[in-house]
Motif scaffolding. Structure first.
Motif, PDB file in Angstrom:
ATOM      1  N   PHE A  93      25.714  39.658  42.436  1.00 36.36           N
ATOM      2  CA  PHE A  93      26.191  40.352  43.055  1.00 36.36           C
ATOM      3  C   PHE A  93      25.284  41.026  44.351  1.00 36.36           C
ATOM      4  N   GLY A  94      25.554  41.397  44.962  1.00 38.16           N
ATOM      5  CA  GLY A  94      24.946  41.870  46.217  1.00 38.16           C
ATOM      6  C   GLY A  94      23.091  42.054  45.603  1.00 38.16           C
ATOM      7  N   ASP A  95      21.853  41.864  46.821  1.00 39.88           N
ATOM      8  CA  ASP A  95      21.016  41.669  46.045  1.00 39.88           C
ATOM      9  C   ASP A  95      20.320  43.487  45.827  1.00 39.88           C
ATOM     10  N   ASP A  96      21.547  44.628  46.830  1.00 35.42           N
ATOM     11  CA  ASP A  96      20.650  45.839  45.463  1.00 35.42           C
ATOM     12  C   ASP A  96      21.431  46.202  44.524  1.00 35.42           C
ATOM     13  N   ASP A  97      22.662  45.335  43.689  1.00 32.41           N
ATOM     14  CA  ASP A  97      22.603  45.202  42.772  1.00 32.41           C
ATOM     15  C   ASP A  97      21.620  45.035  41.283  1.00 32.41           C
ATOM     16  N   LEU A  98      22.089  45.395  40.901  1.00 29.80           N
ATOM     17  CA  LEU A  98      20.718  44.814  38.947  1.00 29.80           C
ATOM     18  C   LEU A  98      21.594  44.189  37.994  1.00 29.80           C
ATOM     19  N   TYR A  99      23.143  43.694  38.586  1.00 29.43           N
ATOM     20  CA  TYR A  99      24.088  43.447  37.420  1.00 29.43           C
ATOM     21  C   TYR A  99      23.439  41.808  36.818  1.00 29.43           C
ATOM     22  N   PRO A 100      23.758  41.574  36.045  1.00 31.69           N
ATOM     23  CA  PRO A 100      22.793  40.055  35.557  1.00 31.69           C
ATOM     24  C   PRO A 100      24.143  39.176  36.210  1.00 31.69           C
ATOM     25  N   ALA A 101      23.249  37.919  36.627  1.00 29.59           N
ATOM     26  CA  ALA A 101      24.399  37.001  37.147  1.00 29.59           C
ATOM     27  C   ALA A 101      25.520  36.353  35.770  1.00 29.59           C
ATOM     28  N   MET A 102      26.734  36.524  36.628  1.00 30.29           N
ATOM     29  CA  MET A 102      28.328  35.889  35.872  1.00 30.29           C
ATOM     30  C   MET A 102      28.637  35.201  34.925  1.00 30.29           C
ATOM     31  N   LYS A 103      28.755  34.852  33.871  1.00 29.92           N
ATOM     32  CA  LYS A 103      28.989  33.184  33.120  1.00 29.92           C
ATOM     33  C   LYS A 103      30.476  33.033  33.263  1.00 29.92           C
ATOM     34  N   MET A 110      39.681  34.098  28.615  1.00 30.12           N
ATOM     35  CA  MET A 110      39.510  35.541  29.555  1.00 30.12           C
ATOM     36  C   MET A 110      40.747  36.300  28.913  1.00 30.12           C
ATOM     37  N   LEU A 111      42.077  35.475  28.601  1.00 28.57           N
ATOM     38  CA  LEU A 111      43.104  36.075  27.900  1.00 28.57           C
ATOM     39  C   LEU A 111      42.784  36.485  26.509  1.00 28.57           C
ATOM     40  N   ASN A 112      42.442  36.030  25.699  1.00 22.91           N
ATOM     41  CA  ASN A 112      41.797  36.162  24.894  1.00 22.91           C
ATOM     42  C   ASN A 112      41.163  37.974  24.344  1.00 22.91           C
ATOM     43  N   LEU A 113      39.645  38.156  25.730  1.00 22.85           N
ATOM     44  CA  LEU A 113      38.953  39.396  25.703  1.00 22.85           C
ATOM     45  C   LEU A 113      40.235  40.103  26.422  1.00 22.85           C
ATOM     46  N   ARG A 114      40.639  39.925  27.079  1.00 23.71           N
ATOM     47  CA  ARG A 114      41.813  41.036  27.502  1.00 23.71           C
ATOM     48  C   ARG A 114      43.174  41.714  26.655  1.00 23.71           C
ATOM     49  N   ALA A 115      42.986  40.613  25.573  1.00 19.87           N
ATOM     50  CA  ALA A 115      44.041  41.103  24.618  1.00 19.87           C
ATOM     51  C   ALA A 115      43.522  41.817  23.581  1.00 19.87           C
ATOM     52  N   ALA A 116      41.990  41.263  23.129  1.00 22.90           N
ATOM     53  CA  ALA A 116      41.187  42.291  22.614  1.00 22.90           C
ATOM     54  C   ALA A 116      40.503  43.520  22.611  1.00 22.90           C
ATOM     55  N   GLN A 117      40.780  43.552  23.652  1.00 18.96           N
ATOM     56  CA  GLN A 117      40.049  45.037  24.649  1.00 18.96           C
ATOM     57  C   GLN A 117      40.219  45.125  26.168  1.00 18.96           C
ATOM     58  N   THR A 118      40.630  45.893  26.728  1.00 16.11           N
ATOM     59  CA  THR A 118      40.763  45.590  28.124  1.00 16.11           C
ATOM     60  C   THR A 118      39.616  47.174  28.219  1.00 16.11           C
ATOM     61  N   THR A 119      38.570  46.262  29.415  1.00 17.91           N
ATOM     62  CA  THR A 119      36.988  47.492  29.438  1.00 17.91           C
ATOM     63  C   THR A 119      37.065  47.180  31.046  1.00 17.91           C
ATOM     64  N   GLU A 120      36.774  48.321  31.457  1.00 16.55           N
ATOM     65  CA  GLU A 120      36.375  48.658  32.738  1.00 16.55           C
ATOM     66  C   GLU A 120      34.831  48.766  33.222  1.00 16.55           C
ATOM     67  N   PHE A 121      34.316  47.963  34.029  1.00 12.45           N
ATOM     68  CA  PHE A 121      32.635  48.034  33.889  1.00 12.45           C
ATOM     69  C   PHE A 121      32.526  46.421  35.139  1.00 12.45           C
ATOM     70  N   ALA A 122      31.771  46.163  35.698  1.00 14.75           N
ATOM     71  CA  ALA A 122      30.502  45.649  36.406  1.00 14.75           C
ATOM     72  C   ALA A 122      31.008  44.176  35.905  1.00 14.75           C
ATOM     73  N   PRO A 123      31.918  42.978  36.846  1.00 18.88           N
ATOM     74  CA  PRO A 123      32.243  42.158  35.579  1.00 18.88           C
ATOM     75  C   PRO A 123      31.228  41.381  35.245  1.00 18.88           C
ATOM     76  N   SER A 124      30.872  41.119  33.643  1.00 18.27           N
ATOM     77  CA  SER A 124      30.296  39.740  33.524  1.00 18.27           C
ATOM     78  C   SER A 124      30.529  38.088  33.303  1.00 18.27           C
ATOM     79  N   PHE A 125      31.245  38.229  33.494  1.00 14.41           N
ATOM     80  CA  PHE A 125      32.310  36.512  33.097  1.00 14.41           C
ATOM     81  C   PHE A 125      33.774  35.937  34.345  1.00 14.41           C
TER      82      PHE A 125
END
Length: 256
Positions: A93-103, A110-125
């Motif tokens: 993310f940008g320098d001013d965003d304090l989100y952890p690095a994505m993995k 990812m399709l399995n994660l989406r099938a289990a639960q649809t979550t809305e937030f800053a992406p982490s994967f």
């Protein structure tokens, strides 16, 4: 004042001159088809050379590119640039965003994660979906994100590129002015081998100019690489991401 960069038109005309098909004018018809084919072969030889000092493939510094990708709310699939080959760094993310690095995870996970639960937030994967392996946005590779972005973000990442085949006559060829003479000689080497059935002066010049340019390019890469961040003891300890307690070894470059 014009730059010394090489355009497709200049290179095609040079090859046709060498073959005796034209006299300083742009070729047409079969002469154009022949010269264009030779240029394509010469470019491929130049773009993927072997460093004769090590016997390993050399990756040109200009084959790495920064992508700034704007993310939209509720959109999780994005086409990657048409010249995308593979990632060099994880999206951040940008320098001013304090989100952890994505993995990075596999598209299937990812399709399995989406099938289990649809979550809305800053992406982490994130996942890279290669064309023909689940890609749904056309012929380009895609990058997928999870959770689904809940707002607009901008992420940045470096990637290796596979240059697209030049088509416009005024298109500047890769590598800039420094690479111009090596590219010309690679194309002339193809011409003399393919049309004259010999390995001659241009083959020798192409090899020498490419090796000289590799040395110059390697020094440029070295000057940008600061190295791994290390502690001041006699051994190197890794950085630890305390948000995940995972070890990270990251190269740091000038300007970061």
């Amino acid at each position: 004042m014009a730059k010394l960069e090489l355009t497709l038109s200049e290179l095609v005309t040079r090859i046709s001159d060498f073959l005796g098909d034209v006299n300083g004018t742009e070729p047409t018809g079969t002469a154009l088809t022949l010269a264009t084919g030779i240029v394509s072969r010469g470019l491929r030889r130049f773009l993927y050379p072997i460093d004769m000092r090590t016997g390993t493939a050399h990756e040109w510094s200009f084959m790495k590119q920064l992508c700034r990708l704007p993310l939209k709310a509720l959109v999780w699939q994005y086409p990657l640039p048409a010249n995308f080959s593979e990632l060099v760094s994880d999206p951040v993310f940008g320098d001013d965003d304090l989100y952890p690095a994505m993995k990075k995870i596999a598209p299937e996970k990812m399709l399995n994660l989406r099938a289990a639960q649809t979550t809305e937030f800053a992406p982490s994967f994130y996942a890279i979906a290669k064309t023909g392996a689940g890609s749904t946005l056309g012929e380009q590779d895609e990058i997928w994100f999870y959770p689904i972005p809940d707002s607009t973000y901008t992420v940045r990442f470096w990637y290796k590129l596979d240059p697209l085949k030049p088509e416009a006559t005024n298109e500047v060829l890769p590598g800039g002015a420094k690479a111009a003479e090596a590219i010309i000689e690679h194309c002339l080497a193809v011409a003399e081998q393919q049309e004259n059935d010999k390995v001659g002066l241009h083959t020798e010049l192409a090899a020498r100019l490419t090796q000289e340019l590799i040395v110059h390019d390697a020094r440029s890469n070295d000057s940008m690489l600061i190295g791994n961040l290390r502690f001041g003891d006699s051994y190197a300890r890794p950085l630890v991401d305390h948000s995940t307690y995972e070890t990270q070894y990251n190269n740091w470059y000038a300007g970061e």
